[in-house]
Enzyme design. Sequence first.
Site, PDB file in Angstrom:
ATOM      1  N   ARG A  93      13.344 -45.103   2.459  1.00 60.13           N
ATOM      2  CA  ARG A  93      11.979 -44.387   2.207  1.00 60.13           C
ATOM      3  C   ARG A  93      11.608 -42.556   2.645  1.00 60.13           C
ATOM      4  O   ARG A  93      10.866 -42.268   2.428  1.00 60.13           O
ATOM      5  CB  ARG A  93      11.254 -45.353   3.022  1.00 60.13           C
ATOM      6  CG  ARG A  93       9.376 -45.060   1.497  1.00 60.13           C
ATOM      7  CD  ARG A  93       8.560 -44.316   2.300  1.00 60.13           C
ATOM      8  NE  ARG A  93       8.380 -44.178   3.473  1.00 60.13           N
ATOM      9  CZ  ARG A  93       8.352 -42.710   4.800  1.00 60.13           C
ATOM     10  NH1 ARG A  93       8.403 -41.893   4.355  1.00 60.13           N
ATOM     11  NH2 ARG A  93       7.792 -43.499   5.503  1.00 60.13           N
ATOM     12  N   THR A 135       8.666 -27.850  10.003  1.00 64.17           N
ATOM     13  CA  THR A 135       8.818 -28.072  11.722  1.00 64.17           C
ATOM     14  C   THR A 135       9.668 -27.178  12.347  1.00 64.17           C
ATOM     15  O   THR A 135      11.058 -26.943  11.797  1.00 64.17           O
ATOM     16  CB  THR A 135       8.995 -29.428  12.386  1.00 64.17           C
ATOM     17  OG1 THR A 135       7.040 -30.670  11.083  1.00 64.17           O
ATOM     18  CG2 THR A 135       8.463 -29.742  13.461  1.00 64.17           C
ATOM     19  N   SER A 141       2.886 -30.214  15.046  1.00 66.41           N
ATOM     20  CA  SER A 141       1.957 -29.461  14.505  1.00 66.41           C
ATOM     21  C   SER A 141       0.838 -28.422  14.359  1.00 66.41           C
ATOM     22  O   SER A 141       0.018 -28.955  13.890  1.00 66.41           O
ATOM     23  CB  SER A 141       0.326 -30.452  16.258  1.00 66.41           C
ATOM     24  OG  SER A 141       1.326 -31.917  16.094  1.00 66.41           O
ATOM     25  N   ILE A 167      14.324 -31.612  10.851  1.00 69.63           N
ATOM     26  CA  ILE A 167      14.488 -31.716   8.884  1.00 69.63           C
ATOM     27  C   ILE A 167      14.937 -32.469   8.079  1.00 69.63           C
ATOM     28  O   ILE A 167      16.542 -32.930   8.236  1.00 69.63           O
ATOM     29  CB  ILE A 167      14.643 -30.214   8.866  1.00 69.63           C
ATOM     30  CG1 ILE A 167      13.670 -29.043   9.490  1.00 69.63           C
ATOM     31  CG2 ILE A 167      15.010 -30.174   7.346  1.00 69.63           C
ATOM     32  CD1 ILE A 167      12.749 -29.052   9.071  1.00 69.63           C
ATOM     33  N   PHE A 240       1.441 -28.198   2.613  1.00 74.59           N
ATOM     34  CA  PHE A 240       0.106 -29.308   3.082  1.00 74.59           C
ATOM     35  C   PHE A 240       0.228 -29.700   2.109  1.00 74.59           C
ATOM     36  O   PHE A 240      -0.620 -30.942   2.083  1.00 74.59           O
ATOM     37  CB  PHE A 240      -0.950 -28.463   3.705  1.00 74.59           C
ATOM     38  CG  PHE A 240      -0.875 -28.155   5.685  1.00 74.59           C
ATOM     39  CD1 PHE A 240      -0.181 -28.993   6.143  1.00 74.59           C
ATOM     40  CD2 PHE A 240      -1.980 -27.061   5.750  1.00 74.59           C
ATOM     41  CE1 PHE A 240      -0.194 -28.736   7.204  1.00 74.59           C
ATOM     42  CE2 PHE A 240      -1.341 -26.795   7.229  1.00 74.59           C
ATOM     43  CZ  PHE A 240      -0.999 -27.734   7.908  1.00 74.59           C
ATOM     44  N   CYS A 242       2.153 -30.325  -0.477  1.00 67.75           N
ATOM     45  CA  CYS A 242       3.324 -31.162  -0.182  1.00 67.75           C
ATOM     46  C   CYS A 242       3.201 -32.057   0.834  1.00 67.75           C
ATOM     47  O   CYS A 242       3.664 -33.995   0.305  1.00 67.75           O
ATOM     48  CB  CYS A 242       5.041 -30.334  -0.083  1.00 67.75           C
ATOM     49  SG  CYS A 242       4.416 -28.660  -1.861  1.00 67.75           S
ATOM     50  N   ASN A 244       0.633 -33.759   2.208  1.00 65.01           N
ATOM     51  CA  ASN A 244      -0.060 -34.290   1.339  1.00 65.01           C
ATOM     52  C   ASN A 244       0.326 -36.114   0.653  1.00 65.01           C
ATOM     53  O   ASN A 244       0.331 -37.306   0.573  1.00 65.01           O
ATOM     54  CB  ASN A 244      -1.301 -34.343   0.364  1.00 65.01           C
ATOM     55  CG  ASN A 244      -2.336 -33.676   1.265  1.00 65.01           C
ATOM     56  OD1 ASN A 244      -2.688 -33.089   2.428  1.00 65.01           O
ATOM     57  ND2 ASN A 244      -2.795 -31.858  -0.195  1.00 65.01           N
ATOM     58  N   ARG A 247       2.632 -37.844   2.907  1.00 64.77           N
ATOM     59  CA  ARG A 247       1.906 -38.730   4.062  1.00 64.77           C
ATOM     60  C   ARG A 247       1.609 -40.123   2.664  1.00 64.77           C
ATOM     61  O   ARG A 247       0.854 -41.151   3.461  1.00 64.77           O
ATOM     62  CB  ARG A 247       0.874 -37.798   4.763  1.00 64.77           C
ATOM     63  CG  ARG A 247       1.251 -36.722   5.933  1.00 64.77           C
ATOM     64  CD  ARG A 247      -0.382 -36.084   5.814  1.00 64.77           C
ATOM     65  NE  ARG A 247       0.353 -34.895   6.777  1.00 64.77           N
ATOM     66  CZ  ARG A 247      -0.700 -34.032   7.202  1.00 64.77           C
ATOM     67  NH1 ARG A 247      -1.922 -33.771   6.169  1.00 64.77           N
ATOM     68  NH2 ARG A 247      -0.629 -33.275   8.028  1.00 64.77           N
ATOM     69  N   GLU A 367       4.933 -36.069   9.367  1.00 61.62           N
ATOM     70  CA  GLU A 367       3.266 -36.140   8.817  1.00 61.62           C
ATOM     71  C   GLU A 367       2.500 -36.340   8.984  1.00 61.62           C
ATOM     72  O   GLU A 367       1.473 -36.265   8.925  1.00 61.62           O
ATOM     73  CB  GLU A 367       3.735 -36.722   7.490  1.00 61.62           C
ATOM     74  CG  GLU A 367       5.300 -37.056   7.091  1.00 61.62           C
ATOM     75  CD  GLU A 367       6.096 -36.554   5.935  1.00 61.62           C
ATOM     76  OE1 GLU A 367       5.679 -35.502   6.190  1.00 61.62           O
ATOM     77  OE2 GLU A 367       7.098 -36.463   5.854  1.00 61.62           O
TER      78      GLU A 367
END
Length: 388
Positions: A93, A135, A141, A167, A240, A242, A244, A247, A367
């Site tokens: 996934r 990241t 974060s 990554i 961000f 992306c 979304n 997530r 995420e």
Amino acid sequence: MPATTSDVLNLDGLLSPVELELRDTVRAFVRTSIAPHIKGWYESAYFPLELVEQIGGLGLLGMHLTGYGCPGRSSVEYGLAAMELEAGDSGLRTFVSVQGSLAMSSIHKWGSEEQKNHYLPDMAAGRVIGCFGLTEPTAGSDPSSMATTARRDDSGGWILEGSKRWIGLASVAQIAIIWAMTDEGVRGFIVPTDTPGFTATPIEAKLSMRASIQCDILLEDVRLPDTALLPDARGLGGPFACLNEARYGIIWGAMGAARDSYEVALAYSLGRPQFDKPLAAYQITQVKLVDMLLEIQKGTLLAIHTGRMKDAGTLEPVQISLGKLNNVREALSICREARSILGGNGITLDYSPLRHANNLESVRTYEGTDEVHTLILGNHITGIPAFR
Ligand code: TGC
């Protein structure tokens, strides 16, 4: 009436025939192409690259994107696919999320027409793999503290310097979406991974996501033409937006891992006698199974509701945070409880719950960590940002 004894609320009744057909197609793919092999892949830390084009052929890559060879399916259909894939393994996934929600979405949302036409059809078909580099070793974060830079060279191109960490798929990807700090804030770049100065190294000895690949990326004097820049992404809102998408997929995926663990524990408890009766006949086991089922039904209902809002265009990021925080947290608890019903056998790779639980340790961290999503919700209800 419920479709199955475990679908007490008849949540299947909330899905259309087209959605159910898509769900069953992906479920069958997982049963035939992932489930028989996942034990070996997990043990040997192997990502099945040979499945990528098959997954593309099923229309699962960038499946909620339209045009440019993308399948144009709904958000609910994308969610159902994520749920079935994660019932197989989070690693599979995750690949679909990174490719579709992160790498392809970056180009679809923020790319030029030329970039979309050039990359998206091949990515939808699985002929080109993309990764998403946000990241960094010292910026997880807080991506606003990223140290990777992009500066103009004399010819109007760009020079990238820096490093990225965790990554997904970077060592097997043909392109990387790299987010870097420029004089005008954060910008995104499409970096062919064979560009001199780009190096991706898999992170090894993982206890989680073993049937997947996560990498360190080093960017040393990486020179790109101006056409590599994603023209429409400016600031952290670019990546961000992306995130979304990814997530959102996790809200569904986590419930797939939970459902598989519950089903394994239920079957085991019915077939395993102790003190002359099956484990399932003990009240303690029934409490565990029922508590799992409650949270799976609630979490799946939450996923469907979230998906309907996304398809209606009303879904807000804070609602995605609520769904990801809740469903991953509950899924992790379900998988661990399922393992307890399996006793000692549950610590082997012959059974899925502990593998799922170990994977979900990553899912609760990437995420947006549990803590970040808690503070997003805390900010929403108090009006006080507690991030800093
Ligand atoms: P701040 O720096 O103030 O805001 C930056 C800009 O971003 C906007 N924004 C969003 N836009 C769309 N959707 C969202 N969910 C957004 N969240 C923030 C924000 O409005 C602002 O826009 P502008 O135009 O004003 O500049 O940050 P903040 O205070 O809004 O947010 C703080 C915090 C902690 C919530 C945010 O930094 C955050 O979400 N941090 C978590 C980062 C994260 O999720 N990292 C994961 C990276 S990807 C990954 O882990 C794995 S990739 C998959 C793989 O390769 O396997």
